[in-house]
Design a protein around this motif. Structure first.
Motif, short mmCIF file in Angstrom:
data_model
loop_
_atom_site.label_atom_id
_atom_site.label_comp_id
_atom_site.label_asym_id
_atom_site.label_seq_id
_atom_site.Cartn_x
_atom_site.Cartn_y
_atom_site.Cartn_z
N LYS A 38 61.00 17.93 20.37
CA LYS A 38 62.39 18.05 19.96
C LYS A 38 62.88 19.48 20.17
N ASP A 39 64.21 19.65 20.13
CA ASP A 39 64.80 20.98 20.31
C ASP A 39 64.16 22.00 19.37
N ASP A 40 63.99 21.62 18.11
CA ASP A 40 63.48 22.55 17.10
C ASP A 40 62.06 23.01 17.42
N ASN A 41 61.21 22.10 17.88
CA ASN A 41 59.82 22.46 18.20
C ASN A 41 59.77 23.41 19.39
N PHE A 42 60.50 23.08 20.44
CA PHE A 42 60.51 23.95 21.62
C PHE A 42 61.14 25.31 21.30
N THR A 43 62.17 25.31 20.47
CA THR A 43 62.80 26.58 20.09
C THR A 43 61.83 27.46 19.31
N TRP A 44 61.04 26.83 18.43
CA TRP A 44 60.04 27.60 17.68
C TRP A 44 59.02 28.21 18.63
N VAL A 45 58.53 27.42 19.58
CA VAL A 45 57.54 27.93 20.55
C VAL A 45 58.11 29.09 21.34
N LEU A 46 59.30 28.94 21.88
CA LEU A 46 59.88 29.98 22.72
C LEU A 46 60.24 31.23 21.92
N THR A 47 60.59 31.04 20.66
CA THR A 47 60.86 32.20 19.80
C THR A 47 59.59 33.00 19.58
N ARG A 48 58.45 32.30 19.38
CA ARG A 48 57.17 33.00 19.26
C ARG A 48 56.85 33.75 20.56
N LEU A 49 57.13 33.10 21.69
CA LEU A 49 56.88 33.72 22.98
C LEU A 49 57.73 34.97 23.16
N LYS A 50 59.00 34.87 22.82
CA LYS A 50 59.90 36.01 22.96
C LYS A 50 59.45 37.21 22.13
N ALA A 51 58.86 36.93 20.97
CA ALA A 51 58.39 38.01 20.10
C ALA A 51 57.29 38.84 20.76
N MET A 52 56.58 38.27 21.73
CA MET A 52 55.52 38.99 22.44
C MET A 52 56.09 40.06 23.38
N LEU A 53 57.40 40.01 23.63
CA LEU A 53 58.02 40.92 24.60
C LEU A 53 58.80 42.04 23.91
N HIS A 54 58.41 42.41 22.72
CA HIS A 54 59.09 43.49 22.01
C HIS A 54 59.12 44.75 22.87
N LYS A 55 60.31 45.26 23.11
CA LYS A 55 60.54 46.47 23.92
C LYS A 55 60.18 46.26 25.39
N CYS A 56 60.17 45.01 25.85
CA CYS A 56 59.90 44.70 27.26
C CYS A 56 61.09 43.96 27.87
N MET A 57 61.10 43.89 29.20
CA MET A 57 62.10 43.09 29.90
C MET A 57 61.94 41.62 29.54
N MET A 58 63.07 40.91 29.42
CA MET A 58 63.05 39.48 29.14
C MET A 58 62.87 38.69 30.44
N PRO A 59 62.45 37.43 30.37
CA PRO A 59 62.33 36.60 31.57
C PRO A 59 63.65 36.54 32.33
N ARG A 60 63.53 36.50 33.66
CA ARG A 60 64.73 36.49 34.51
C ARG A 60 65.00 35.11 35.10
N VAL A 61 63.99 34.26 35.18
CA VAL A 61 64.19 32.90 35.66
C VAL A 61 63.20 31.98 34.94
N ILE A 62 63.66 30.79 34.55
CA ILE A 62 62.82 29.81 33.87
C ILE A 62 62.94 28.49 34.62
N LEU A 63 61.80 27.93 34.99
CA LEU A 63 61.75 26.65 35.69
C LEU A 63 61.18 25.57 34.78
N THR A 64 61.85 24.42 34.75
CA THR A 64 61.37 23.27 33.98
C THR A 64 61.68 22.00 34.77
#
Length: 311
Positions: free
Chosen positions: A86-112
């Motif tokens: 569901k949206d909520d589960n995927f959002t939780w996963v990606l939010t955890r992933l984003k936290a790993m990039l503190h002070k780093c460049m964010m992803p520029r392209v996402i393929l699904t």
């Protein structure tokens, strides 16, 4: 679960989880190998995400997040077991992933693929990244649904189901205008699914065994990736030994130099036949395209290192 968390901690994984507020059972688990953490922060540019099944005894769907190095190699970035797609589960996963990039460049392209819940989560967590759909999955879908159709029927199906809503996410005329670094399918993550299942040997693996298998895969990936970076300084290829590449040799990947060789060949055809450049390499990979290479050659200049993308 205590055994699993102890194992993840002992092996240096970054991990997080959340529980069901009613039953206190674990709902979602996110974990990232220490090598993945290092590689993700170095190469956050491309994310390829897909869900697979039949990997564990609890029948939890597995979200596998794949990255790409500047040398064109696949790296497993993160894994997550989720209770629902569901949206909520995927959002939780990606939010955890984003936290790993503190002070780093964010992803520029996402393929699904066309998983609407995952697509929604990507838009919420990484709003600035270009979002692309896998061309291979789309072609397979069209073949499946259009076997009995001819002429106008095929066009109507493709137009109604794909072009109207999603043309900017898979048609080259649009996708070549955004940075995707030559990634247009989710084949890398499909291959990662297959490799993982090959090592697991069973569809009912324990979570502890799963972590051990991931360790094996990460060691193989790390060895392969290390070899490609050694090639940058040690591997000599005749068609790279030209004055135009003087500033690039030893500083960019063999893959990048190969792209330039192909652009030089294309440049000759453009000059011979009077074609337009199109500048696709410039817009999709942020590298000097054929018409720019022609200008460097005419001026007897080398390709400046700072003309190539940071990736």
């Amino acid at each position: 679960m205590e055994v699993l968390f102890r194992l993840l901690g002992d092996k240096g994984y970054t991990y997080d989880f959340r529980k069901n507020s009613s039953t206190n059972a674990m709902e979602d688990l996110f974990f990232m190998h220490p090598t993945s953490y290092m590689m993700f922060r170095a190469f956050p540019h491309v994310l390829i995400i897909d869900t697979t099944y039949n990997t564990n005894e609890y029948k939890l769907p597995l979200v596998q997040i794949i990255g790409v190095t500047s040398t064109g190699k696949t790296i497993t970035i993160a894994l997550s077991f989720i209770s629902k797609e569901k949206d909520d589960n995927f959002t939780w996963v990606l939010t955890r992933l984003k936290a790993m990039l503190h002070k780093c460049m964010m992803p520029r392209v996402i393929l699904t693929d066309r998983d609407l819940a995952l697509m929604n989560a990507c838009n919420v967590v990484f709003p600035d990244a270009a979002k692309l759909l896998c061309k291979w999955h789309i072609s397979q879908n069209i073949k499946k649904h259009c076997k009995q159709r001819f002429g106008r029927g095929v066009f109507d199906y493709v137009n109604a189901n794909w072009l109207v809503k999603y043309k900017e996410m898979f048609v080259s005329a649009w996708t070549d205008q955004v940075l995707h670094f030559r990634n247009s399918t989710t084949n890398r993550v499909e291959s990662a699914h297959a490799l993982l299942k090959k090592h697991l040997l069973t569809m009912k693996s324990t979570l502890e065994n799963f972590v051990g298998v991931n360790d094996q895969i990460m060691k193989l990936q790390q060895k392969t990736i290390k070899g490609t970076f050694e090639d940058i300084r040690n591997k000599k290829m005749n068609d790279h030994d030209i004055p135009l590449f003087k500033e690039l040799r030893g500083n960019v990947s063999i893959l990048t130099l190969e792209i330039f060789v192909k652009e030089l060949n294309r440049m000759n055809k453009i000059i011979e036949h009077g074609y337009g450049c199109g500048c696709h390499i410039r817009t999709s990979c942020s590298l000097p395209c054929a018409c720019m290479l022609s200008n460097y050659l005419t001026a007897y200049e080398t390709i400046p290192l700072d003309s190539t993308d940071i990736f």
